[in-house]
Design a protein around this motif. Structure first.
Motif, mmCIF file in Angstrom:
data_model
loop_
_atom_site.group_PDB
_atom_site.id
_atom_site.type_symbol
_atom_site.label_atom_id
_atom_site.label_comp_id
_atom_site.label_asym_id
_atom_site.label_seq_id
_atom_site.Cartn_x
_atom_site.Cartn_y
_atom_site.Cartn_z
ATOM 1 N N GLY A 1 0.489 -1.090 -0.079
ATOM 2 C CA GLY A 1 0.316 -0.145 0.124
ATOM 3 C C GLY A 1 0.567 1.174 -0.236
ATOM 4 O O GLY A 1 0.530 2.631 0.384
ATOM 5 N N GLU B 1 2.681 4.311 -2.000
ATOM 6 C CA GLU B 1 2.929 4.932 -3.476
ATOM 7 C C GLU B 1 3.550 4.421 -4.345
ATOM 8 O O GLU B 1 3.841 4.593 -4.862
ATOM 9 C CB GLU B 1 2.352 6.295 -3.409
ATOM 10 N N ARG C 1 5.753 4.249 7.110
ATOM 11 C CA ARG C 1 4.751 5.033 6.861
ATOM 12 C C ARG C 1 4.861 6.298 6.181
ATOM 13 O O ARG C 1 5.412 7.100 6.826
ATOM 14 C CB ARG C 1 3.439 4.975 7.926
ATOM 15 N N ILE D 1 -0.326 12.284 -0.526
ATOM 16 C CA ILE D 1 -1.422 12.084 -1.150
ATOM 17 C C ILE D 1 -1.919 13.210 -1.421
ATOM 18 O O ILE D 1 -2.456 12.641 -3.069
ATOM 19 C CB ILE D 1 -2.589 11.756 0.402
ATOM 20 N N PHE D 2 -1.157 14.228 -1.955
ATOM 21 C CA PHE D 2 -1.842 15.437 -2.867
ATOM 22 C C PHE D 2 0.083 15.492 -4.017
ATOM 23 O O PHE D 2 -0.512 16.272 -4.394
ATOM 24 C CB PHE D 2 -1.038 16.131 -1.390
ATOM 25 N N VAL E 1 -0.737 14.727 -7.735
ATOM 26 C CA VAL E 1 -1.889 14.801 -8.522
ATOM 27 C C VAL E 1 -1.484 15.605 -9.767
ATOM 28 O O VAL E 1 -2.279 15.434 -11.229
ATOM 29 C CB VAL E 1 -3.039 15.540 -8.027
ATOM 30 N N VAL F 1 -5.742 22.304 -3.224
ATOM 31 C CA VAL F 1 -5.398 21.261 -2.661
ATOM 32 C C VAL F 1 -4.264 21.572 -1.759
ATOM 33 O O VAL F 1 -4.043 20.972 -0.574
ATOM 34 C CB VAL F 1 -4.950 20.435 -4.038
ATOM 35 N N GLN G 1 -6.098 22.047 1.271
ATOM 36 C CA GLN G 1 -6.481 21.057 1.866
ATOM 37 C C GLN G 1 -5.163 20.683 3.108
ATOM 38 O O GLN G 1 -5.230 19.692 3.536
ATOM 39 C CB GLN G 1 -6.695 19.918 0.547
ATOM 40 N N PHE H 1 -4.683 19.623 7.138
ATOM 41 C CA PHE H 1 -4.596 18.794 7.459
ATOM 42 C C PHE H 1 -3.614 18.011 8.255
ATOM 43 O O PHE H 1 -3.943 17.510 9.355
ATOM 44 C CB PHE H 1 -4.965 17.714 6.168
ATOM 45 N N PHE I 1 -6.096 9.766 13.680
ATOM 46 C CA PHE I 1 -6.140 9.911 12.787
ATOM 47 C C PHE I 1 -6.208 9.008 12.469
ATOM 48 O O PHE I 1 -6.061 7.868 11.658
ATOM 49 C CB PHE I 1 -5.571 10.215 11.663
ATOM 50 N N LYS J 1 -13.833 16.192 -1.617
ATOM 51 C CA LYS J 1 -14.628 18.126 -1.389
ATOM 52 C C LYS J 1 -15.478 18.272 -3.080
ATOM 53 O O LYS J 1 -16.173 18.393 -3.149
ATOM 54 C CB LYS J 1 -14.182 18.531 -1.312
ATOM 55 N N SER J 2 -14.594 18.195 -3.948
ATOM 56 C CA SER J 2 -14.949 19.424 -5.307
ATOM 57 C C SER J 2 -15.598 18.637 -5.838
ATOM 58 O O SER J 2 -15.703 17.911 -6.359
ATOM 59 C CB SER J 2 -13.923 19.367 -6.213
ATOM 60 N N PHE K 1 -9.821 14.176 0.315
ATOM 61 C CA PHE K 1 -9.707 14.980 -0.308
ATOM 62 C C PHE K 1 -9.809 14.854 -1.961
ATOM 63 O O PHE K 1 -10.123 13.837 -2.154
ATOM 64 C CB PHE K 1 -7.678 15.429 0.257
ATOM 65 N N ASP K 2 -9.130 16.216 -2.530
ATOM 66 C CA ASP K 2 -9.523 16.844 -3.849
ATOM 67 C C ASP K 2 -8.424 16.075 -4.363
ATOM 68 O O ASP K 2 -7.384 16.066 -5.173
ATOM 69 C CB ASP K 2 -9.592 17.565 -4.573
ATOM 70 N N THR K 3 -7.903 14.520 -4.536
ATOM 71 C CA THR K 3 -6.895 13.936 -4.504
ATOM 72 C C THR K 3 -7.389 12.687 -5.062
ATOM 73 O O THR K 3 -8.470 12.452 -4.791
ATOM 74 C CB THR K 3 -5.772 13.113 -3.237
ATOM 75 N N PRO K 4 -6.504 11.590 -5.892
ATOM 76 C CA PRO K 4 -6.897 10.581 -6.100
ATOM 77 C C PRO K 4 -6.447 10.270 -4.678
ATOM 78 O O PRO K 4 -6.147 10.121 -3.846
ATOM 79 C CB PRO K 4 -5.588 9.343 -7.009
ATOM 80 N N PHE K 5 -7.778 8.533 -4.840
ATOM 81 C CA PHE K 5 -8.068 7.890 -3.037
ATOM 82 C C PHE K 5 -6.482 7.114 -3.028
ATOM 83 O O PHE K 5 -6.011 7.172 -3.888
ATOM 84 C CB PHE K 5 -8.965 6.574 -3.086
ATOM 85 N N PRO K 6 -5.815 7.207 -1.798
ATOM 86 C CA PRO K 6 -3.967 6.917 -2.086
ATOM 87 C C PRO K 6 -4.523 4.948 -1.800
ATOM 88 O O PRO K 6 -5.397 4.656 -1.234
ATOM 89 C CB PRO K 6 -3.338 7.457 -0.825
ATOM 90 N N LEU K 7 -2.943 4.868 -2.028
ATOM 91 C CA LEU K 7 -3.051 3.378 -1.683
ATOM 92 C C LEU K 7 -2.864 3.362 -0.154
ATOM 93 O O LEU K 7 -2.880 4.136 0.860
ATOM 94 C CB LEU K 7 -1.794 2.657 -1.973
ATOM 95 N N LEU L 1 -1.813 5.406 3.098
ATOM 96 C CA LEU L 1 -2.556 6.486 3.817
ATOM 97 C C LEU L 1 -3.305 6.347 3.377
ATOM 98 O O LEU L 1 -4.048 8.018 4.009
ATOM 99 C CB LEU L 1 -1.519 7.615 2.962
ATOM 100 N N GLU L 2 -4.359 5.494 3.707
ATOM 101 C CA GLU L 2 -6.089 5.670 3.687
ATOM 102 C C GLU L 2 -6.237 6.733 4.864
ATOM 103 O O GLU L 2 -7.530 7.378 5.402
ATOM 104 C CB GLU L 2 -6.316 4.267 3.341
ATOM 105 N N TYR M 1 -5.512 8.552 6.950
ATOM 106 C CA TYR M 1 -5.548 9.710 6.836
ATOM 107 C C TYR M 1 -6.697 10.472 5.543
ATOM 108 O O TYR M 1 -7.130 11.322 5.619
ATOM 109 C CB TYR M 1 -4.432 10.856 6.109
ATOM 110 N N TYR M 2 -6.374 9.688 4.632
ATOM 111 C CA TYR M 2 -7.419 10.574 3.586
ATOM 112 C C TYR M 2 -9.111 10.232 3.785
ATOM 113 O O TYR M 2 -9.738 11.220 4.319
ATOM 114 C CB TYR M 2 -7.375 9.786 2.423
ATOM 115 N N LEU M 3 -9.619 9.338 4.390
ATOM 116 C CA LEU M 3 -11.115 9.194 5.201
ATOM 117 C C LEU M 3 -10.995 10.089 6.277
ATOM 118 O O LEU M 3 -10.496 10.574 7.144
ATOM 119 C CB LEU M 3 -10.768 7.607 5.895
#
Lengths: 367, 333
Positions: free
Chosen positions: A111, A113, A327, A333-334, A337, A345, A348, A352, A364, B273-274, B303-309, B312-313, B315-317
């Motif tokens: 998992g 990236e 990790r 994540i950001f 893109v 972005v 955001q 966070f 979290f 979000k968007s 977030f306005d990003t692809p869902f991460p692997l 990191l999920e 943090y995303y949720l």
């Protein structure tokens, strides 16, 4: 008559189930033959360890490849340095030969990236999880390469299930129309999760579908690495230098079996018989090649033991390195893109990070 | 208003309630059939169709070729021809080959044919993150479908609602997208009547009454929202939690009524979000209750990003901590 022009129903074979020669042996150096054997052993051992990591909760869902090493390794050995590979999600054996290391593959299924970042020197596209979606990509890249005057081949892997998707049809159709230098390599492992090959198509073979696109199709024993090498080599050569009145693309159906589950998330005993699995295990590509190489005097006990040790060491090292990766930061994540991070972005991300600063990671992270 | 009858109940998980809803409707109506990848002998990759193949046979529990557009496209033909197909798309992230069939045909067969042909079918798909799944298995893309006129979009969050809403969806004369929050497929159990009953599409449920702020959510995000609400109660913040249950059409009456009571709002969804549902809910509040508004509507979302692997999920949720922080922002405005 070339191998490729065999009747599609006539499955190409070089070694029988016992490793006895039954067809013309392709021209391969001893180094390459031992290399193929070693890579197949490496892929098998990696696979067994990866399944075990998943079972121990050290890795997420993982798609095993055991049984399919002959098709993966045999076919990538037929590529030249500059050729390209478009995998599905099960080709980590082939990808390894093409420069995507085991650590990389582990990180992806763990998992991270970073696991999706193909090394710059490897001509390999990222794993494609949505079924068959990589097929038009391979066609497009091959087409682009030809437009740019190159002489490279583009091999694209997919399973029997993928041949039911529209993207399979569209990718092969475009390849025929635009004469793209592509090799479409179907790993027909008989099962799309629980759905048998007969449920995917009423066609007698998958190879015969090539005819509808005006390109050649060939069926090969996918558990015979030398036969796979032979047909792939010819397809790669034809992609680069087609004969007169010949189109470049080829569809190869490599008939094989996955010994294990579709992924670690399913239980194959629910949908298929043990007898069937045992029948296919008798065709295991690894002992087959080993028997041939021993018979030729290329391998002996000592060399096999060395390879075993080497393979176990390489996999253990890769696992150690992958598990040492901590990790990733949320920043990941950001990132990437867009070429430039848009303002919203960035906001955001910053919001966070501020929350994370205030409440700490534990607020979290679950578990 | 659920039409629950006096009946025996069973203690089921959400995914068992899906199965029970299918079973109940298939027993009642021979026209109902399920189709998709691995729904037959394997009983579905999440066991949502377990045992149905043995019970109803291969003509009504159909393992199809691996082709989402084929699954939905043929289901449209079946629906128009008098059957009630319930196609399953194995993961919402794999629905895109079928997108054309869904938006160009399922959603508008009735409109285009001026009512001559209709498309009574339910497309089921598990959605959402949090289960450490591989790439493309964790997305939350309900907004694509909510944007399409002619589709109803249902997202349950309890076993009881799951069965009742699924039965409503199957009986609905028009196509319904039925998105199942796989994060809570087995997270808890609830009492589910053995008999058939319906929960109406288009009606939200107030999960927690409160007076200070209205928090609108649905699906798997209902749980962290409830957790945040309970935690905030300790600090004297009285949160009303509204589980939308249907994201298209939205239950405007319940949204507006709740907001008029509290004057503050937050929306929680795991989708980006968007262009997400939070924007739509905010607009409803602006249109219907502007003069009641005491703070900007907080959007607590992916977030306005692809869902991460998956490393990191978390943090995303939206977590309870993020929901709580967002609610505090709205309270402190």
């Amino acid at each position: 008559m070339s191998t490729l022009q065999h009747d599609p129903d006539d499955r190409v074979q070089v070694l029988d189930e016992d490793g006895e020669v039954v067809g013309d042996v392709p021209d391969l150096s001893e180094d390459d033959l031992v290399g193929m054997y070693r890579h197949m052993r490496l892929a098998r051992h990696f696979d067994q360890r990866a399944v075990s990591l998943q079972r121990q909760g050290r890795m997420g869902t993982y798609p095993p490849l055991s049984g399919q090493e002959g098709a993966q390794i045999g076919s990538v050995y037929a590529l030249e340095e500059d050729d390209w590979m478009f995998p599905s999600y099960r080709e980590h054996g082939g990808a390894l030969v093409r420069g995507v290391g085991l650590k990389q593959t582990l990180l992806y299924w763990m998992g991270h990236e970073e696991g999706n970042k193909i090394p710059a020197e490897a001509n390999v596209f990222p794993v494609a999880v949505p079924i068959a979606t990589q097929i038009p990509h391979a066609t497009g890249a091959a087409w682009a390469s030809r437009l740019q005057g190159e002489a490279k081949a583009f091999i694209c892997y997919f399973g029997d299930g993928a041949t039911s998707e529209g993207d399979f049809h569209e990718g092969l159709n475009f390849a025929g129309v635009f004469d793209a230098p592509a090799v479409f390599f179907c790993n027909n492992n008989q099962w799309a999760i629980s759905v048998p090959r007969e449920r995917q198509t009423a066609s007698e073979t998958i190879a015969q579908k090539a005819g509808a696109y005006g390109i050649e199709g060939v069926q090969v024993d996918g558990m015979d690495p030398l036969a796979v090498y032979k047909v792939t080599k010819q397809a790669v050569e034809k992609a680069k230098n087609p004969g007169e009145d010949e189109l470049r693309p080829t569809l190869i159906e490599a008939v094989q079996y996955r010994f294990g589950a579709h992924t670690t998330a399913d239980d194959p005993t629910v949908y298929r018989d043990d007898d069937e699995v045992e029948r296919w295990k008798a065709k295991d590509p690894i002992p087959r090649l080993e028997a041939y190489l021993r018979g030729e005097g290329i391998l002996d006990d000592e060399r096999v033991d060395e390879i075993t040790e080497e393979v176990e060491g390489a996999v253990a090292d890769a696992i150690k390195e992958a598990e040492a990766v901590t990790r990733p930061e949320p920043e990941e994540i950001f990132a990437h893109v867009f070429a430039d991070m848009p303002e919203h972005v960035r906001e955001q991300r910053d919001a966070f990070e501020a929350l994370r600063e205030k409440y700490g990671d534990e607020a979290f992270l679950r578990e | 208003m659920a039409t629950q009858q006096e009946t025996e109940t069973q203690n089921l998980t959400l995914v068992q309630a899906v199965r029970d809803g299918l079973y109940t409707e298939m027993q009642r109506d021979d026209d109902v059939l399920v189709m998709g990848e691995d729904v037959g002998k394997n009983g579905g990759v999440f066991r949502a169709t377990e045992g149905l193949y043995d019970e109803f046979g291969g003509d009504r529990v159909v393992d199809t070729p691996l082709a989402e557009s084929g699954i939905v496209g043929t289901a449209i033909g079946m629906a128009a021809y008098g059957l009630k197909p319930v196609p399953e798309i194995q993961f919402q992230g794999f629905i895109y080959p079928a997108f054309d069939q869904i938006v160009s045909h399922a959603a508008r067969l009735r409109t285009r044919s001026r009512g001559r042909y209709t498309c009574p079918m339910v497309i089921r798909a598990p959605y959402g993150g949090g289960i450490r799944a591989p790439e493309h298995h964790s997305e939350s893309k309900e907004a694509f479908f909510a944007h399409e006129a002619g589709l109803k979009v249902v997202i349950p969050s309890t076993p009881y609602d799951t069965k009742g809403l699924l039965i409503s969806a199957i009986r609905d004369p028009d196509p319904v997208m039925f998105f199942e929050p796989k994060l809570i497929y087995r997270a808890f159990r609830g009492e589910v009547p053995e008999d058939d009953y319906t929960v109406p599409i288009g009606e939200a449920a107030v999960r927690r009454e409160g007076t200070d702020i209205s928090v609108f959510t649905y699906g798997a995000m209902t749980r962290p929202t409830m957790d945040a609400a309970e935690h905030l109660a300790e600090d004297g913040v009285d949160v009303e939690v509204v589980d939308l249950r249907t994201v298209s059409p939205l239950d405007r009456d319940t949204i507006v009524e709740s907001f008029k009571k509290t004057g503050r709002a937050a929306v929680v969804h795991e989708a980006p979000k968007s262009g997400g549902l939070a924007g739509e809910i905010t607009a409803i509040i602006q249109e219907e209750a502007l003069l009641y508004q005491e703070a900007p509507v907080e959007r607590i979302t992916g977030f306005d990003t692809p869902f991460p692997l998956y490393a990191l999920e978390d943090y995303y949720l939206p977590s309870a901590a993020r929901v709580e922080a967002g609610i505090r922002d709205a309270m402190e405005f």
